[in-house]
Enzyme design. Structure first.
Site, short mmCIF file in Angstrom:
data_model
loop_
_atom_site.label_atom_id
_atom_site.label_comp_id
_atom_site.label_asym_id
_atom_site.label_seq_id
_atom_site.Cartn_x
_atom_site.Cartn_y
_atom_site.Cartn_z
N ASP A 37 0.84 -1.20 0.00
CA ASP A 37 0.00 0.00 0.00
C ASP A 37 0.88 1.25 0.00
O ASP A 37 0.58 2.25 -0.66
CB ASP A 37 -0.89 0.03 1.25
CG ASP A 37 -1.91 -1.09 1.22
OD1 ASP A 37 -1.88 -1.89 0.26
OD2 ASP A 37 -2.73 -1.17 2.17
N GLU A 39 3.89 1.69 -1.18
CA GLU A 39 4.50 1.91 -2.49
C GLU A 39 3.46 2.55 -3.43
O GLU A 39 3.74 3.51 -4.15
CB GLU A 39 4.95 0.55 -3.04
CG GLU A 39 5.54 0.57 -4.43
CD GLU A 39 6.90 1.24 -4.47
OE1 GLU A 39 7.54 1.28 -3.39
OE2 GLU A 39 7.28 1.74 -5.53
N ASP A 41 0.86 4.31 -2.59
CA ASP A 41 0.61 5.70 -2.16
C ASP A 41 1.70 6.63 -2.65
O ASP A 41 1.43 7.75 -3.09
CB ASP A 41 0.54 5.78 -0.63
CG ASP A 41 -0.73 5.13 -0.12
OD1 ASP A 41 -1.64 4.91 -0.95
OD2 ASP A 41 -0.80 4.82 1.08
N SER A 86 -36.21 -5.17 -13.53
CA SER A 86 -35.92 -5.81 -12.24
C SER A 86 -36.28 -7.29 -12.36
O SER A 86 -36.72 -7.75 -13.42
CB SER A 86 -36.68 -5.13 -11.11
OG SER A 86 -38.05 -5.25 -11.34
N GLU A 118 -25.72 -16.98 -10.02
CA GLU A 118 -24.75 -16.10 -9.37
C GLU A 118 -25.32 -15.49 -8.10
O GLU A 118 -26.54 -15.46 -7.91
CB GLU A 118 -24.30 -15.01 -10.34
CG GLU A 118 -25.43 -14.33 -11.07
CD GLU A 118 -24.93 -13.56 -12.30
OE1 GLU A 118 -24.81 -12.34 -12.17
OE2 GLU A 118 -24.67 -14.17 -13.35
N LYS A 120 -26.84 -12.96 -5.58
CA LYS A 120 -27.59 -11.71 -5.73
C LYS A 120 -27.01 -10.72 -4.73
O LYS A 120 -27.18 -10.87 -3.52
CB LYS A 120 -29.08 -11.93 -5.49
CG LYS A 120 -29.88 -10.66 -5.75
CD LYS A 120 -31.37 -10.93 -5.74
CE LYS A 120 -32.15 -9.72 -6.20
NZ LYS A 120 -31.91 -8.50 -5.42
N ASP A 122 -26.48 -7.54 -2.49
CA ASP A 122 -27.43 -6.64 -1.85
C ASP A 122 -26.85 -5.22 -1.86
O ASP A 122 -26.25 -4.77 -0.89
CB ASP A 122 -27.68 -7.12 -0.41
CG ASP A 122 -28.94 -6.51 0.15
OD1 ASP A 122 -29.65 -5.82 -0.60
OD2 ASP A 122 -29.21 -6.71 1.34
N ARG A 141 -29.95 2.98 -11.57
CA ARG A 141 -31.03 2.32 -12.29
C ARG A 141 -32.25 3.24 -12.40
O ARG A 141 -32.97 3.22 -13.39
CB ARG A 141 -31.39 1.02 -11.56
CG ARG A 141 -32.57 0.31 -12.17
CD ARG A 141 -32.79 -1.04 -11.53
NE ARG A 141 -34.00 -1.62 -12.06
CZ ARG A 141 -35.21 -1.41 -11.57
NH1 ARG A 141 -35.36 -0.65 -10.50
NH2 ARG A 141 -36.26 -1.93 -12.12
N GLU A 181 -23.60 -4.20 -9.65
CA GLU A 181 -24.10 -3.81 -8.34
C GLU A 181 -22.96 -3.16 -7.54
O GLU A 181 -21.89 -3.74 -7.40
CB GLU A 181 -24.59 -5.09 -7.62
CG GLU A 181 -25.45 -4.83 -6.43
CD GLU A 181 -26.94 -4.70 -6.80
OE1 GLU A 181 -27.27 -4.57 -8.00
OE2 GLU A 181 -27.76 -4.71 -5.87
N TYR A 233 -22.46 -7.69 -13.65
CA TYR A 233 -23.16 -8.95 -13.92
C TYR A 233 -23.92 -8.98 -15.25
O TYR A 233 -24.69 -9.92 -15.49
CB TYR A 233 -24.11 -9.28 -12.78
CG TYR A 233 -25.08 -8.17 -12.41
CD1 TYR A 233 -26.01 -7.71 -13.32
CD2 TYR A 233 -25.06 -7.60 -11.14
CE1 TYR A 233 -26.89 -6.70 -12.99
CE2 TYR A 233 -25.94 -6.59 -10.79
CZ TYR A 233 -26.84 -6.15 -11.72
OH TYR A 233 -27.70 -5.15 -11.40
N LYS A 321 -34.60 -15.88 -3.54
CA LYS A 321 -34.15 -15.14 -2.36
C LYS A 321 -33.89 -16.04 -1.15
O LYS A 321 -34.57 -17.05 -0.96
CB LYS A 321 -35.24 -14.12 -1.95
CG LYS A 321 -35.55 -13.10 -3.02
CD LYS A 321 -34.47 -12.06 -3.21
CE LYS A 321 -34.59 -10.86 -2.33
NZ LYS A 321 -35.68 -9.98 -2.59
N CYS A 415 -20.23 3.15 36.79
CA CYS A 415 -19.96 1.92 36.06
C CYS A 415 -20.63 0.75 36.78
O CYS A 415 -20.42 0.57 37.99
CB CYS A 415 -18.45 1.70 35.99
SG CYS A 415 -18.00 0.07 35.38
N CYS A 418 -17.49 -1.59 38.28
CA CYS A 418 -16.58 -1.19 39.35
C CYS A 418 -17.09 0.00 40.16
O CYS A 418 -16.49 0.39 41.15
CB CYS A 418 -15.19 -0.87 38.79
SG CYS A 418 -15.15 0.64 37.81
N CYS A 433 -16.35 4.42 31.42
CA CYS A 433 -15.89 4.21 32.79
C CYS A 433 -14.43 4.63 32.79
O CYS A 433 -13.64 4.17 31.97
CB CYS A 433 -16.03 2.71 33.13
SG CYS A 433 -14.96 2.19 34.47
N CYS A 438 -10.65 -1.17 35.93
CA CYS A 438 -11.99 -1.76 36.09
C CYS A 438 -11.93 -3.21 35.60
O CYS A 438 -11.46 -3.47 34.48
CB CYS A 438 -12.98 -0.95 35.27
SG CYS A 438 -14.57 -1.77 35.05
#
Ligand code: IVH
Length: 673
Positions: A37, A39, A41, A86, A118, A120, A122, A141, A181, A233, A321, A415, A418, A433, A438
């Site tokens: 990472d 390198e 950056d 859909s 495949e 689905k 979310d 969409r 998605e 997809y 589903k 707390c 304690c 606390c 504690c």
């Protein structure tokens, strides 16, 4: 490129862009980076500096353009050249069988239909248009016919290529409308909500809402900071178009450098789709992102054409589903849990409820402000959600169910463990606390230290830690390494064998990566991600000890709150003392390559027989570090059976189930690729 600029500069910019596009692809699309990472950056910073010095070199598809564009007043509307339909939904096996019968009926055939199935995802559907290989437009969409133009936002998503790649037989299409998605994974979601909690902002209810909210930002520099990801997809218009099947389409997208879900199961009959559905349903908890079902699509594009669509749904696909991961139940009472940093988290004690196969009795309420925002009261009927291994949450109160007998919750003044004072800093949403000794905090710090992502001490579970702390055998995590075997074996539910095993796993845990060590220390705000950043930047603890708040703040990804917290931690004499004792125990600290971490996410391993070069717990650690899971017995969910010397009956079972069988050498090669 402008010709008044020195050719070496132009060449450097071009090379950097090419290299960054490639690293981006390796990291975000293939999940298989070639550089650290740090390198990456450094290269990005050099490119940004060069583009700033020579603004004439600016280009909309430079990898530096992922930081966002000037804010918009509103989104423009665009029409999709082919409507984004859909999907029809199915919930039980018979819905899927009916779907298959309908398809056959329309086609007037008894032949088996071939499907590609495949996950689905979310998330939020988007369409991205590439003209001659360049990302030119991206939209939501919307209502399926018209969407909102969100090009600048989509360009900030690292796994979306700004330029398609040709080569390996993939000619660049002059036009490609690709659909997929956008989502946020569990890790990213947790990080995002943790940060919002710290900044006193309202939390996102789930990863989908977070993804939708992030995509619809008028200011794309906000989107750029959100951990959005994508899986593609499908396609709209493609020119030239010679594609004949869905699976071929997905392979084509992959070759162009687009990210396609590796769990797609190509070209299978309907019976195999049912198995795939069950397989994914069981594996779902192990995946690093939310899926809510399986999408089943007729594979042949010419057959799809014959089947056509209704006004809303194609007749060639269905979403099968999974069972809901939300249920309603009642809050019996609200208790307060004291965390390792003293944070007091209100927890709803629920009337137990089965959510997609898991009994849920508790849900986190995060903090007082969240309770206030959602207006949660004791006695309320609430909607509870469980996703992956995230702690269940209360999504909302079902206000229509209120009887008037509900009561408001207020944070205790002391707390509950304690009795010390509780403080809520003005800018913070969390009450704490203040007593670092504690017993609740001590216990939680030790549990965290021994937990999976940290020292991963097998056998030192929560119950045992509680026992050891209560008996005065552990006062800090440094004491773990001097636990006496004789005393251990005299404890409740322990015997000579388990005491010996525990001593061994404590000993084994001493070989640890610097990143895990930093995470284990329990520094406030230093989770796995930040620990990784610090481990990449500092060679050892000595160096980190000496880092000033200024130095820390200068590191990409470290803000003032984290910097302050790290400095405070190391300034605290008691912490220094404990860490010195820890180092004296003879830890073997190594630095890990960041690319190793995620290779095996979701993969299930089973071991049989004895391995020559490592103990079982070392093998477990290797697997888990790479994101995989180890299971005791072979089932359809198993991805690999690792066979050592004198293996047992698991080999036969693996053969029966067609599970891949590998030897020790292959296993090691697989995990150290
Ligand atoms: S195909 C015409 N494949 O589900 C069919 N959709 O109700 C186009 N989704 O809006 C959709 N994962 O957001 C397809 N692998 C997948 C999907 C998927 C998630 C979403 C998509 C769509 C909704 C359908």
């Amino acid at each position: 490129m402008p010709d008044h600029i020195d050719p070496p500069i132009i060449e450097k910019v071009e090379n950097l862009r090419k290299a960054l596009h490639r690293h981006n692809y390796r990291y975000y699309v293939l999940d298989d980076p070639e550089v650290s990472d740090a390198e990456y950056d450094r290269m990005m910073q050099t490119l940004i500096a060069l583009e700033k010095a020579w603004p004439e070199l600016a280009s909309p598809d430079s990898p530096s353009q992922r930081v966002g564009a000037p804010p918009l007043d509103k989104f423009e509307t665009v029409a999709h050249s082919i409507p984004m339909l859909s999907l029809d939904n199915g919930f039980v096996d018979s819905d899927l069988i009916d779907f298959d019968s309908r398809v056959k009926k329309i086609l007037d055939t008894d032949n088996k239909i071939i499907y590609t199935a495949e996950p689905k995802m979310d998330g939020v559907a988007v369409e991205i248009v590439y003209a001659n290989g360049r990302l030119s437009k991206a939209s939501t969409r919307g209502d399926g016919v018209n969407g909102e133009l969100i090009t600048s936002n989509v360009k900030t998503i690292r796994s979306v290529p700004l330029l398609l790649q040709a080569g390996e037989g993939a000619k660049l299409p002059s036009l490609l409308e690709v659909r997929g998605e956008v989502f946020i994974g569990h890790k990213g979601f947790k990080r995002l909500n943790d940060e919002r909690l710290r900044n006193n902002q309202a939390l996102f209810a789930n990863p989908r809402n977070a993804a939708a909210g992030s995509l619809r930002q008028l200011d794309s520099s906000v989107t750029a900071k959100r951990p959005l990801e994508i899986f593609l997809y499908g396609v709209g218009n493609v020119a030239p178009n010679v594609l004949e099947s869905h699976w071929e389409t997905l392979c084509f997208l992959k070759r162009l450098g687009l990210r396609v879900n590796p769990l797609v199961r190509p070209k299978i009959p309907i019976e195999a789709v049912l198995n795939y559905y069950r397989e994914l349903d069981e594996k779902r908890n192990l995946l690093p992102y939310d899926i809510d079902g399986v999408v089943v699509k007729v594979d042949s594009l010419s057959i799809r054409k014959i089947l056509g669509a209704t006004s809303r749904n194609p007749r060639w696909a269905i979403a099968f589903k999974f069972k809901a991961i939300q249920e309603t139940t009642r809050i019996k009472k609200i208790t307060v849990q004291v965390g390792r940093t003293g944070a007091m988290t209100p927890v709803a004690q629920l009337q137990s409820v089965n959510i997609a196969g898991v009994m849920v009795r508790r849900a986190t309420l995060h903090n007082e402000d969240e309770i206030e925002r959602k207006d949660i009261r004791i006695g309320d009927t609430v909607l509870v959600q469980r996703a992956g291994d995230v702690i269940p949450e209360v999504v909302k109160v079902i206000k229509s169910q209120r009887t008037g007998a509900e009561s408001k919750f207020s944070m205790p003044r002391c707390c509950p463990v304690c009795g010390s004072a509780i403080v809520r800093e003005k800018a913070e949403a969390i009450s704490r606390c203040i007593n670092t000794s504690c017993p609740a905090q001590v216990k939680e710090r030790i549990k965290h230290f021994a937990s999976k992502g940290a020292f991963d001490i097998e056998g030192l579970g929560d119950k045992l830690v509680e026992q050891l702390v209560a008996k005065g055998l552990l006062f800090s995590y440094a004491d773990i390494f001097s636990l006496d075997q004789n005393i251990l074996q005299s404890l409740e539910r322990m015997g000579p064998k388990s005491a010996e095993n525990l001593k061994n796993s404590i000993e084994n845990s001493k070989a640890i990566t610097f990143r895990r060590l930093l995470y284990s220390l329990g520094i406030r705000h230093v989770g796995e991600h930040i620990a990784g950043i610090l481990a990449d930047r500092f060679e050892n603890l000595e160096r980190l000890y000496r880092a000033t708040s200024e130095t820390l703040k200068g590191i990409d990804g470290i803000g003032p709150v984290v910097a302050e917290s790290v400095v405070n931690f190391f300034n605290h004499d008691e912490n220094k003392n404990i860490i010195d004792r820890l180092i004296d125990c003879g830890l073997q600290i190594t630095h890990d390559s960041p690319d190793r971490e995620k290779m095996m996410v979701g993969k299930v391993f089973v071991l049989t027989g004895t391995l020559d070069s490592m103990t079982r717990s070392a093998a477990r650690k290797l697997i888990e570090t790479a994101g995989g899971k180890i299971s005791a017995s072979v089932s359809r969910q198993t991805d690999y059976l690792v066979v050592g010397k004198s293996p047992g009956s698991k080999v036969g079972r693996a053969r029966d189930l067609n599970v891949e069988i590998i030897d020790e050498a292959t296993f090691k090669a697989l995990l150290s690729e």
